[in-house]
Scaffold this motif. Structure first.
Motif, mmCIF file in Angstrom:
data_model
loop_
_atom_site.group_PDB
_atom_site.id
_atom_site.type_symbol
_atom_site.label_atom_id
_atom_site.label_comp_id
_atom_site.label_asym_id
_atom_site.label_seq_id
_atom_site.Cartn_x
_atom_site.Cartn_y
_atom_site.Cartn_z
ATOM 1 N N LEU A 274 0.937 -0.970 0.010
ATOM 2 C CA LEU A 274 -0.099 0.007 0.006
ATOM 3 C C LEU A 274 0.950 1.155 -0.061
ATOM 4 O O LEU A 274 1.959 1.272 0.802
ATOM 5 N N ALA A 275 0.708 1.972 -0.883
ATOM 6 C CA ALA A 275 1.652 3.302 -1.103
ATOM 7 C C ALA A 275 0.860 4.374 -1.423
ATOM 8 O O ALA A 275 -0.197 4.326 -2.119
ATOM 9 N N SER B 25 -1.101 15.497 -9.002
ATOM 10 C CA SER B 25 -2.041 14.062 -8.623
ATOM 11 C C SER B 25 -1.608 13.252 -7.529
ATOM 12 O O SER B 25 -0.126 13.322 -7.302
ATOM 13 N N ALA B 26 -2.225 13.001 -6.606
ATOM 14 C CA ALA B 26 -1.873 11.912 -5.441
ATOM 15 C C ALA B 26 -2.419 10.572 -6.059
ATOM 16 O O ALA B 26 -3.385 10.582 -6.728
ATOM 17 N N ILE B 27 -1.627 9.552 -5.811
ATOM 18 C CA ILE B 27 -1.757 8.100 -6.187
ATOM 19 C C ILE B 27 -1.735 7.289 -5.069
ATOM 20 O O ILE B 27 -0.595 7.078 -4.286
ATOM 21 N N ALA C 26 -5.340 1.233 -8.063
ATOM 22 C CA ALA C 26 -4.944 2.819 -7.562
ATOM 23 C C ALA C 26 -6.046 3.549 -7.650
ATOM 24 O O ALA C 26 -6.969 3.410 -8.676
ATOM 25 N N LEU C 27 -6.100 4.752 -6.866
ATOM 26 C CA LEU C 27 -6.974 5.849 -6.816
ATOM 27 C C LEU C 27 -6.087 6.980 -7.041
ATOM 28 O O LEU C 27 -5.163 7.214 -6.598
ATOM 29 N N ARG C 28 -6.250 7.724 -8.368
ATOM 30 C CA ARG C 28 -5.673 8.946 -8.535
ATOM 31 C C ARG C 28 -6.515 10.110 -8.449
ATOM 32 O O ARG C 28 -7.583 10.044 -8.822
#
Length: 327
Positions: free
Chosen positions: A103-104, A111-113, A183-185
């Motif tokens: 998990l990162a 953008s945050a990922i 992932a969620l961006r």
């Protein structure tokens, strides 16, 4: 890898959500209270999604879940003042929730990922688990930006042919299939938004969790920790004995000695991790060429990869793929 677990709170929360959402009464083969085998948990989600005929079963379940039900880790995460602090704590303490999972959180430009991936390639299929986890994290993100969901992008490991549904329509935003990570961006500016769900986490609680994290790492076999790092970093091509030794806080010589004491060598672990990933990719990525797969695994030539795979599986990769696709 040794047996992998997910915390009991994940099982109880899953049961609570299903009872509330779909009046699910439970089954006799459900995991009992206590640590749950990770493979069993993932299979449970896959079976529930299939029996319900819902490709987004995991997503719906995750959205309805609450990290407040994850004990001390949940209180630490939801006791953060901003979304960014909450997600950083989630990443930091996640090993106390679930084993062998990467998990990162990273920021790229604007953008945050937030990415999630079970490291053991033998645990497959795992589409519903990925959607379940992303759904939980999406629920946190929605708290700070409830009307801006179209600015979020989802990436999932599963191929569109495996999912057999238009997830973009079901989750309400763009979904990209066949990725290396789930992932969620979302806009990085959201990390600074206020997240006031619980009272601020007690510093004593955070220190206690940090001690638990150190204790768990020390209790994990060096061979298992080495495998996790290999699986985590293989796609980037940055897998090396010296780099892993530094991350584990030892010299390369000490790492070799500790692995030898457990009956392993670094090269043996690296080769086995490569071949297990290859076996999964050969069947999960039907259109992936052998040359592309060889490069992903760190081989300069696909012929070198083919010979290594034949030694490991007793058959050529093309034959392995054909036989497993047939069955």
């Amino acid at each position: 890898m040794s047996q992998l677990y997910v915390t009991p709170s994940a099982i109880s929360d899953l049961r609570r959500v299903q009872t509330a959402q779909w009046h699910y009464a439970g089954e006799t083969n459900e995991p009992q209270p206590g640590l749950c085998d990770l493979r069993t948990f993932v299979q449970l989600l896959e079976e529930r999604g299939k029996s319900a005929g819902m490709p987004d079963f995991g997503w719906r379940t995750g959205l309805a879940s609450s990290y407040g039900n994850r004990g001390d880790v949940g209180r630490a995460v939801l006791g953060a003042r901003t979304l960014g602090t909450a997600l950083h704590r989630l990443v930091q303490y996640f090993p106390l929730i679930q084993d062998a999972t990467a998990l990162a959180l990273k920021v790229e430009d604007s953008s945050a990922i937030l990415s999630y991936r079970i490291l053991d390639p033998d645990i497959w299929p795992r589409h519903q688990d990925a959607m379940y986890s992303l759904g939980i994290y999406a629920a946190m993100i929605r708290l700070v930006a409830p009307s801006d969901w179209l600015h979020v992008e989802l990436s999932i490991e599963a191929e569109a042919s495996e999912v057999k549904a238009d997830l973009s329509h079901l989750v309400g935003t763009q979904v990209i299939y066949g990725c290396g990570l789930n992932a969620l961006r979302f806009p990085a500016a959201w990390l600074d938004k206020e997240l006031a769900i619980m009272k601020s986490a007690d510093p004593l609680l955070l220190r206690s969790l940090s001690r638990q994290l150190v204790g768990k790492r020390r209790a994990t076999a060096v061979g298992d920790r080495t495998r996790e790092i290999i699986y985590r970093d293989m796609a980037s091509g940055q897998v090396g004995q010296e780099q892993i030794a530094r991350e584990l806080g030892v010299t390369s010589r000490t790492l070799r000695r500790k692995l030898c004491a457990e009956g392993h060598s670094f090269q043996e672990l690296l080769d086995d991790c490569r071949m297990r990933c290859a076996a999964r990719e050969l069947t999960a990525r039907r259109h992936l060429s052998l040359s592309e797969l060889a490069l992903r695994l760190g081989y300069a030539e696909h012929s070198t990869f083919s010979r290594a795979f034949h030694r490991w599986a007793g058959t050529a990769p093309q034959v392995y793929r054909r036989e497993h696709l047939i069955h």
